[in-house]
Motif scaffolding. Structure first.
Motif, short mmCIF file in Angstrom:
data_model
loop_
_atom_site.label_atom_id
_atom_site.label_comp_id
_atom_site.label_asym_id
_atom_site.label_seq_id
_atom_site.Cartn_x
_atom_site.Cartn_y
_atom_site.Cartn_z
N GLU A 121 35.52 67.69 18.80
CA GLU A 121 35.95 66.54 19.59
C GLU A 121 37.45 66.26 19.39
O GLU A 121 38.18 66.01 20.36
CB GLU A 121 35.15 65.30 19.18
CG GLU A 121 33.68 65.33 19.54
CD GLU A 121 32.95 64.10 19.04
OE1 GLU A 121 31.95 63.72 19.65
OE2 GLU A 121 33.38 63.50 18.01
N LEU A 122 37.87 66.29 18.14
CA LEU A 122 39.27 65.98 17.84
C LEU A 122 40.20 67.05 18.40
O LEU A 122 41.33 66.74 18.83
CB LEU A 122 39.45 65.87 16.32
CG LEU A 122 38.76 64.66 15.67
CD1 LEU A 122 38.70 64.83 14.16
CD2 LEU A 122 39.48 63.36 16.02
N ILE A 123 39.76 68.29 18.42
CA ILE A 123 40.60 69.37 18.94
C ILE A 123 40.67 69.32 20.46
O ILE A 123 41.76 69.42 21.06
CB ILE A 123 40.06 70.73 18.45
CG1 ILE A 123 40.28 70.87 16.94
CG2 ILE A 123 40.74 71.89 19.19
CD1 ILE A 123 39.54 72.04 16.31
N ASP A 180 41.58 65.15 21.49
CA ASP A 180 42.74 64.47 20.92
C ASP A 180 43.90 65.41 20.63
O ASP A 180 44.94 64.98 20.14
CB ASP A 180 42.35 63.75 19.63
CG ASP A 180 41.30 62.67 19.88
OD1 ASP A 180 41.65 61.64 20.49
OD2 ASP A 180 40.14 62.86 19.48
N GLY A 181 43.72 66.69 20.90
CA GLY A 181 44.82 67.64 20.76
C GLY A 181 45.19 68.00 19.35
O GLY A 181 46.31 68.48 19.11
N GLU A 198 44.35 69.80 11.20
CA GLU A 198 44.47 68.35 11.39
C GLU A 198 43.10 67.73 11.60
O GLU A 198 42.79 66.66 11.04
CB GLU A 198 45.40 68.06 12.56
CG GLU A 198 46.85 68.44 12.30
CD GLU A 198 47.70 68.53 13.56
OE1 GLU A 198 48.92 68.74 13.45
OE2 GLU A 198 47.12 68.42 14.68
N ALA A 199 42.27 68.39 12.40
CA ALA A 199 40.91 67.89 12.63
C ALA A 199 40.10 67.92 11.34
O ALA A 199 39.33 67.00 11.05
CB ALA A 199 40.24 68.71 13.73
N GLY A 249 36.35 74.71 21.40
CA GLY A 249 37.68 74.51 20.85
C GLY A 249 37.84 74.91 19.41
O GLY A 249 38.93 74.80 18.84
N ILE A 250 36.76 75.35 18.77
CA ILE A 250 36.79 75.68 17.34
C ILE A 250 37.07 77.16 17.15
O ILE A 250 36.48 78.00 17.83
CB ILE A 250 35.44 75.31 16.69
CG1 ILE A 250 35.28 73.80 16.59
CG2 ILE A 250 35.29 75.94 15.32
CD1 ILE A 250 36.09 73.14 15.50
#
Length: 839
Positions: free
Chosen positions: A294-296, A299-300, A305-306, A345-346
């Motif tokens: 979700e964060l990747i 939220d970019g 960072e995630a 996105g992972i």
């Protein structure tokens, strides 16, 4: 003729008793004595027949009986009174609302099983019972928590024992509508579903059942939905019912689907999103991967960072010191799921690395769910002091170079929910003597409030109920003796819990059980996992012994151990026996439940008992740690068990004055007073809030602020430090200020030259570690860690750090210097597993 589908037809309630629907739909009835009694009063026989479940009760009573109750003014008044109590319970401020300062806004609690009540069989043993008690105490304390689990259509299993003593399993199907669960629906009334894209082009869908556990919603994902293929519908068929991919599908649904269900729940109910995520064991570890996704994607953030953001907000609790109790999957199977796009996105390889046993001696072909949980949880704990110590040793390889006692896994000792487990007779005595049924504040040693005769008669009533229950379950009218010293033993039956240790010397046990003047009896219950033949063989051995005519009626095995039986078993025993192989019992809360009801513990010093045994609340079975073999250990510990029963328990129990064993009751009173203050899930939850939930909430909030500015900073710092660390070393250490013969009060001055190679002095902490030493010059016992400060800029690549420490102890003393990374968002000096010592 067999129906292809069954469901519950609910009656129409008159307006005067319409609140029964609300009372039945909230599982607070399972620990509210008054609400429980209200439903039972409608028809005690039907109440027992439906398994003491209000939703089933309303479906079974019939319209005519309900209409008659609606015309009964006294009953209507009781319904109104209970509805008002429930409303006040749900809306009035409680402990959490009075907590000052920062605190979490919403905690998501993931568990593969929840033991709320016997009529909702979504648990197999202690892990699930603990989870159920956790929810109940969060509700009682007003902690804003949401539980997330799976709804297993056949629950765990029902147990019966064949003529040959072998365990048999059956799987009756459950109707969620008839249990008091409700489907989560959107604004249009359509059932909400979550979906997972899995390998082979398959899609797994799940609906969401909601159980209101007081103030706490419990979301249970159910794959039995028309959207699924027949294969996918079976994903949530049974708790722990399959292995391999079936088990992985369950855990993917729990972790990944659970996050999506939580999002849907918050959206539909307008509840704020969770700021803390607690995983109860590793089964739900994939929730962290989903949140990183979700964060990747939304939220970019980068992978690192995630990861920093997810770690900050995650609490991971490990419950087993037994490697076999940890879920491990083939690396290739997990890799297939990650590359198939289950989460988007992972980076699949980096996500895979979070769970691999990549340390020396590990199995790099295995994906370990506990390792995943620890990599994703910045805040981790075991469930007793001893288990915390064992866990630090068990998982220490994840922090190479870190001494075991500094491995960042703390402990919070489990507790139990007194309103659930306290027997009604004891609750009644408590209310008469102290004005309420609470246990944490009552002084049971006050003989002016509770006389020995009152306490003994109450305990005798509880034992009489257990004897009646045992006779009913066994079909043997004369089994057991209400006057005998009664020892209870009930738990899951893996081999390390040693169900059959008591049978080590059958002849001696037979003499103990058949003593004509001082009768002793043992009541045993427990289930073995359907695939565990070793556990089943132990049950068979115990059952066969119990059927020997010499001891028949003195030792019994009660089948189908569950919450309902436990509520009679714990209070009815005089002594609770626990004899695991130390230190393989993480906590073992059954003995706590017995203790709150006035039973004394007879246990190996393991789990919580190692921590709280004080010589007055029971007996500790000596551990044969130095035995040369397993057989020698078991022989020695069984002999010690028999000795304690014969020479301490029996004399004390049968030493009577006017028919009452006053010395025995003195131990009972002490147990109820002292453990009543400690062994509760309220105490446990308050610790979780103060020590884990609040720090996790604060860290997560700080990292998320200003478009994840600190999360980005922490990720960049971590990457920079890891890259530079291989070159970091301590060039020299000089100590001064000490005479040839050091004396207490002298001051040691230390100067260390450190090569930081690209790092700044602010990036690291240089520490003097000192304390008493042993014959091998190892610093043992309590150590002091003294920070050294930089004395200027680097010269020739070396930065000088200095500090002093007064010598406050006498005897052998030593010190060393180490370098560790330091950052405000790290919760431990050794969190990154990067430590450099002076050579």
């Amino acid at each position: 003729m067999k129906a292809i589908r069954t469901f519950t037809v609910r009656p129409v309630l008159a307006e005067s008793i319409a609140a029964l629907d609300t009372l039945a739909a909230n599982w607070r009835w399972s620990w509210s004595r008054a609400t429980h009694a209200l439903f039972e009063s409608m028809d005690p026989a039907v109440w027992a027949k439906v398994g003491e479940n209000p939703a089933r009760m309303l479906g079974a009573l019939g319209q005519e009986r309900l209409d008659a109750l609606a015309r009964d003014d006294a009953f209507v008044d009781r319904v109104t009174e209970e509805a008002d109590r429930l409303e006040a319970y749900l809306t009035q401020p409680r402990w959490f609302q009075r907590v000052q300062g920062p605190k979490p806004e919403h905690i998501a609690y993931f568990s593969p099983e929840f033991g709320v009540d016997g009529s909702l069989p979504q648990y197999s043993g202690g892990l699930g019972i603990l989870a159920g008690d956790h929810l109940k105490s969060c509700s009682d304390l007003g902690v804003p928590l949401t539980g997330i689990g799976l709804f297993y259509r056949a629950g765990y299993f029902r147990q019966s024992i064949g003529d040959d003593g072998w365990q048999r399993e059956s799987y009756p199907l459950l109707d969620p509508h008839g249990l008091g669960l409700t489907l989560l629906r959107d604004e249009a009334g359509t059932p909400v579903e979550v979906s997972l894209d899995i390998t082979g082009g398959r899609v797994l869908h799940a609906r969401i059942w909601v159980a209101d556990i007081g103030r706490v919603p419990l979301l249970l994902l159910d794959s039995e939905t028309p959207s699924n293929t027949e294969e996918m519908r079976r994903v949530t068929d049974r708790l722990y019912g399959g292995g391999g991919e079936h088990r992985l599908l369950q855990e993917a649904l729990l972790g990944i689907g659970g996050v999506r269900a939580l999002r849907a729940w918050c959206r539909v109910t307008s509840r704020p999103e969770a700021d803390v995520y607690h995983t109860n064991e590793g089964h739900a570890g994939l929730q962290g991967i989903e949140r990183m996704s979700e964060l990747i994607t939304h939220d970019g953030l980068t992978f690192d960072e995630a990861l920093a953001q997810v770690r900050a907000s995650t609490v991971f609790t490990t419950h087993t010191p037994v490697p076999a109790g940890i879920d491990r999957f083939p690396k290739d199977l997990i890799a297939d799921y990650l590359t198939a796009g289950v989460v988007s996105g992972i980076d699949p390889q980096r996500a895979l690395a979070l769970g691999l046993e990549s340390w020396p001696g590990g199995d790099p072909s295995v994906f370990n769910m506990a390792v995943l949980g620890l990599h994703l949880g910045q805040h981790a704990n075991g469930v007793s002091l001893l288990h915390g110590e064992v866990s630090r040793g068990m998982f220490g390889q994840l922090w190479p170079g870190v001494d075991t006692d500094e491995v960042p896994i703390t402990s919070i000792t489990n507790g139990v929910h007194p309103p659930t487990w306290l027997h009604p007779a004891l609750k009644g005595l408590s209310e008469r003597a102290f004005g309420d049924a609470h246990v944490e504040t009552h002084d049971w040693t006050d003989v002016a409030r509770v006389s020995d005769r009152e306490l003994w008669d109450t305990r005798s009533t509880m034992k009489g109920e257990l004897v009646d229950e045992a006779r009913g379950r066994t079909g043997l009218a004369g089994v057991l003796d209400p006057e005998a010293l009664t020892i209870g033993f009930a738990r899951r039956v893996p081999t390390y819990k040693r169900l059959t240790l008591m049978l080590r010397d059958p002849e001696r046990l037979t003499r103990i059980l058949t003593d004509p003047e001082h009768p002793v009896q043992i009541i045993v219950a427990g289930k073995s996992h359907p695939a565990d033949d070793s556990g089943k063989q132990m049950i068979q051995e115990l059952v066969r012994f119990s059927r020997d005519p010499k001891v028949r009626g003195r030792i019994v095995f009660l089948p189908d151990y569950d919450i309902s039986l436990a509520k009679t078993l714990f209070p009815g025993c005089d002594v609770w026996l626990n004899n695991p192989i130390r230190p393989l019992e993480a906590s073992g809360t059954s003995g706590m439940k017995a203790a709150l009801n006035g039973a004394l513990n007879l246990s190996i010093l393991d789990g919580w008992w190692d921590e709280w045994f004080d010589g007055q609340n029971g007996w500790a079975i000596p551990t044969a740690d130095t035995a040369g073999s397993d057989d020698e250990r078991d022989d020695a510990e069984a002999s010690a068990l028999y000795d304690l029963i014969e020479h301490q328990l029996v004399p004390k129990f049968f030493d009577r004055t006017d028919g009452v064993p006053s010395e025995w009751l003195g131990m009972v009173r002490h147990t109820m007073k002292v453990l009543g203050q400690k062994a509760t899930s309220d105490r446990m939850v308050r610790e979780y809030v103060a020590r884990l939930y609040t720090p996790a909430s604060e860290h997560a909030t700080e990292l998320r602020a200003d478009d994840f500015a600190l999360a980005r900073e922490l990720a960049a710092y971590t990457e920079h430090v890891r890259a530079a660390w291989p070159s970091v070393h301590i060039a020299s250490v000089d100590g001064s200020g000490i005479a040839q013969q050091a004396a207490a009060g002298d001051v040691l001055e230390v100067r260390a030259a450190v090569a930081l190679d690209g790092l700044s002095a602010a990036d690291v902490a240089v520490q003097l570690v000192c304390g008493t030493t042993d014959a091998e010059d190892a610093i043992t016992g309590e150590r002091s860690i003294v920070p050294l400060t930089p004395s200027g800029d680097a010269v020739d690549g070396l930065t000088i750090f200095t500090g002093t420490v007064p010598l406050a102890v006498t005897g052998p003393f030593g010190y060393t210097v180490r370098v560790v990374p330091t950052h405000p968002q790290l919760v431990s000096d050794v969190e990154l597993g990067l430590v450099t010592y002076a050579s």
